[in-house]
Design a protein around this motif. Structure first.
Motif, short mmCIF file in Angstrom:
data_model
loop_
_atom_site.label_atom_id
_atom_site.label_comp_id
_atom_site.label_asym_id
_atom_site.label_seq_id
_atom_site.Cartn_x
_atom_site.Cartn_y
_atom_site.Cartn_z
N GLU A 1 13.34 3.90 0.52
CA GLU A 1 13.09 2.73 1.37
C GLU A 1 13.03 3.09 2.84
O GLU A 1 12.22 2.55 3.60
CB GLU A 1 14.19 1.69 1.10
N GLY A 2 13.89 4.01 3.27
CA GLY A 2 13.90 4.41 4.68
C GLY A 2 12.59 5.03 5.12
O GLY A 2 12.06 4.72 6.20
N TYR B 1 0.83 -1.21 0.00
CA TYR B 1 0.00 0.00 0.00
C TYR B 1 0.87 1.26 0.00
O TYR B 1 0.64 2.19 -0.79
CB TYR B 1 -0.90 -0.02 1.24
N LEU B 2 1.87 1.31 0.88
CA LEU B 2 2.74 2.49 0.97
C LEU B 2 3.61 2.65 -0.29
O LEU B 2 3.85 3.76 -0.74
CB LEU B 2 3.63 2.40 2.21
N PHE B 3 4.06 1.54 -0.84
CA PHE B 3 4.87 1.56 -2.06
C PHE B 3 4.11 2.25 -3.20
O PHE B 3 4.67 3.04 -3.96
CB PHE B 3 5.25 0.13 -2.45
N LYS B 4 2.84 1.94 -3.31
CA LYS B 4 2.02 2.52 -4.38
C LYS B 4 1.56 3.94 -4.04
O LYS B 4 1.43 4.78 -4.93
CB LYS B 4 0.81 1.63 -4.64
N LYS B 5 1.31 4.22 -2.79
CA LYS B 5 0.82 5.54 -2.38
C LYS B 5 1.92 6.60 -2.48
O LYS B 5 1.65 7.75 -2.80
CB LYS B 5 0.28 5.48 -0.94
N TYR B 6 3.18 6.18 -2.20
CA TYR B 6 4.30 7.13 -2.21
C TYR B 6 5.36 6.64 -3.20
O TYR B 6 6.41 6.12 -2.81
CB TYR B 6 4.90 7.26 -0.82
N PRO B 7 5.11 6.81 -4.51
CA PRO B 7 5.99 6.24 -5.55
C PRO B 7 7.39 6.87 -5.59
O PRO B 7 8.30 6.27 -6.17
CB PRO B 7 5.23 6.49 -6.85
N PHE B 8 7.58 8.03 -4.99
CA PHE B 8 8.89 8.70 -5.09
C PHE B 8 9.64 8.73 -3.76
O PHE B 8 10.69 9.37 -3.66
CB PHE B 8 8.70 10.13 -5.63
N LYS B 9 9.10 8.06 -2.74
CA LYS B 9 9.76 8.03 -1.44
C LYS B 9 10.74 6.85 -1.38
O LYS B 9 10.51 5.81 -1.99
CB LYS B 9 8.74 7.89 -0.32
N LEU C 1 9.57 4.58 3.69
CA LEU C 1 8.52 3.56 3.66
C LEU C 1 8.61 2.64 4.88
O LEU C 1 7.58 2.28 5.48
CB LEU C 1 8.63 2.73 2.37
N THR C 2 9.82 2.27 5.25
CA THR C 2 10.02 1.40 6.41
C THR C 2 9.57 2.09 7.70
O THR C 2 8.92 1.48 8.56
CB THR C 2 11.49 0.99 6.54
N GLU C 3 9.91 3.37 7.84
CA GLU C 3 9.55 4.13 9.03
C GLU C 3 8.03 4.27 9.17
O GLU C 3 7.48 4.05 10.25
CB GLU C 3 10.20 5.52 8.97
N ILE C 4 7.34 4.59 8.09
CA ILE C 4 5.89 4.76 8.16
C ILE C 4 5.20 3.42 8.43
O ILE C 4 4.26 3.34 9.23
CB ILE C 4 5.34 5.39 6.86
N ARG C 5 5.69 2.37 7.80
CA ARG C 5 5.11 1.04 8.09
C ARG C 5 5.28 0.70 9.56
O ARG C 5 4.36 0.18 10.21
CB ARG C 5 5.77 -0.03 7.21
N SER C 6 6.46 0.99 10.11
CA SER C 6 6.73 0.71 11.52
C SER C 6 5.78 1.48 12.43
O SER C 6 5.31 0.95 13.44
CB SER C 6 8.18 1.07 11.85
N ARG C 7 5.48 2.73 12.09
CA ARG C 7 4.56 3.53 12.90
C ARG C 7 3.15 2.95 12.88
O ARG C 7 2.42 3.01 13.87
CB ARG C 7 4.53 4.97 12.40
N LEU C 8 2.76 2.39 11.74
CA LEU C 8 1.41 1.86 11.59
C LEU C 8 1.23 0.53 12.30
O LEU C 8 0.16 0.27 12.89
CB LEU C 8 1.06 1.69 10.10
N VAL C 9 2.24 -0.34 12.23
CA VAL C 9 2.04 -1.72 12.70
C VAL C 9 2.96 -2.10 13.85
O VAL C 9 3.26 -3.27 14.04
CB VAL C 9 2.20 -2.73 11.53
N ASN C 10 3.40 -1.12 14.65
CA ASN C 10 4.20 -1.48 15.81
C ASN C 10 3.32 -2.14 16.87
O ASN C 10 2.08 -2.04 16.82
CB ASN C 10 4.95 -0.27 16.38
#
Length: 247
Positions: free
Chosen positions: A89-90, A79-87, A92-101
């Protein structure tokens, strides 16, 4: 085809009150009608109430939790990969961590009603007070949906029933969760001696739970908990920032 046969078969099964209660809860939480209800019974069975199967193995939701964690991570990453195509890896990893910690999943588990159907030994509730009891069960439920319904329905459940209704993604991106850095900056400005100490480590099955404490000029302030030293220190820093009214 097999799922259709099972669904038809389920129409003629006489359900126990416990089955009916779980069936209603799963429908409410996931929007899905279970086919293999035994998977969902297992998903809400904590290790403290594990049952021995005919092979002599004590079954709980830990294996489903492992599977659900992987499915959840994959869906959020996609989901994040598609939502933020120009961001990068760091980011994307940080936002995923905030969502699913662990902490956010624990809160989310209670919000969607996992606490209403979770089976655990209340005599030992104190042992689990800082453990992500409901977040673990939520991951196990995701694992059960994946095995019962497949990836696509799991993806829809995660995005449409869990993430999008309960998280403002743009707000998650904007917020700064690095309370440890905030505290370090404050201590330097105020000429205070700041120290983070890991004061306890508990073992819960496959997890280690760390307890961290913040000391300012050798005086004890916030105490935090997490399944890594970093998470425990961040939690302790958050509570200290609240005590000092820095946030």
């Amino acid at each position: 085809m097999l799922r259709r046969v099972r669904k038809l078969h389920n129409l003629f099964i006489i359900r126990s009150p416990e089955d009916k209660r779980l069936l209603r809860a799963v429908r409410n939480i996931t929007g899905i009608t279970p086919v293999q209800l035994d998977l969902y019974h297992l998903a809400v069975r904590h290790s403290s109430t594990a049952r021995e199967n005919n092979k002599g193995i004590r079954e709980s939701n830990e294996r489903l939790e492992y599977l659900g964690d992987a499915v959840l991570g994959t869906v959020i990453a996609d989901y994040l990969f598609k939502k933020y195509p120009f961001k990068d890896e760091g980011f994307l990893t940080e936002i995923r961590s905030r969502l699913v910690n662990r902490e956010s999943l624990n809160v989310l588990g209670r919000k969607v009603g996992i606490d209403e159907v979770l089976s655990f030994d209340s005599r030992h509730q104190g042992r689990f007070s800082h453990k992500s009891l409901y977040g673990d069960a939520l991951e196990a439920l995701i694992g059960a949906v994946y095995l019962d319904q497949g990836y696509r329905k799991s993806q829809k459940f995660i995005l449409n029933k869990l993430i999008l209704p309960y998280f403002d993604i743009e707000e998650v991106v904007r917020m700064n969760p690095n309370f440890k850095s905030t505290l370090i900056e404050w201590s330097q400005k105020e000429n205070k001696v700041l120290e983070f100490r890991i004061i306890d480590v508990k073992h819960h099955g496959n997890h280690r739970e760390f307890t961290a404490c913040v000391y300012i000029d050798e005086e004890e302030y916030g105490t935090g908990f997490g399944f890594s030293k970093k998470k425990a220190e961040q939690d302790a820093a958050l509570k200290t920032c609240e005590l000092l009214k820095l946030i």
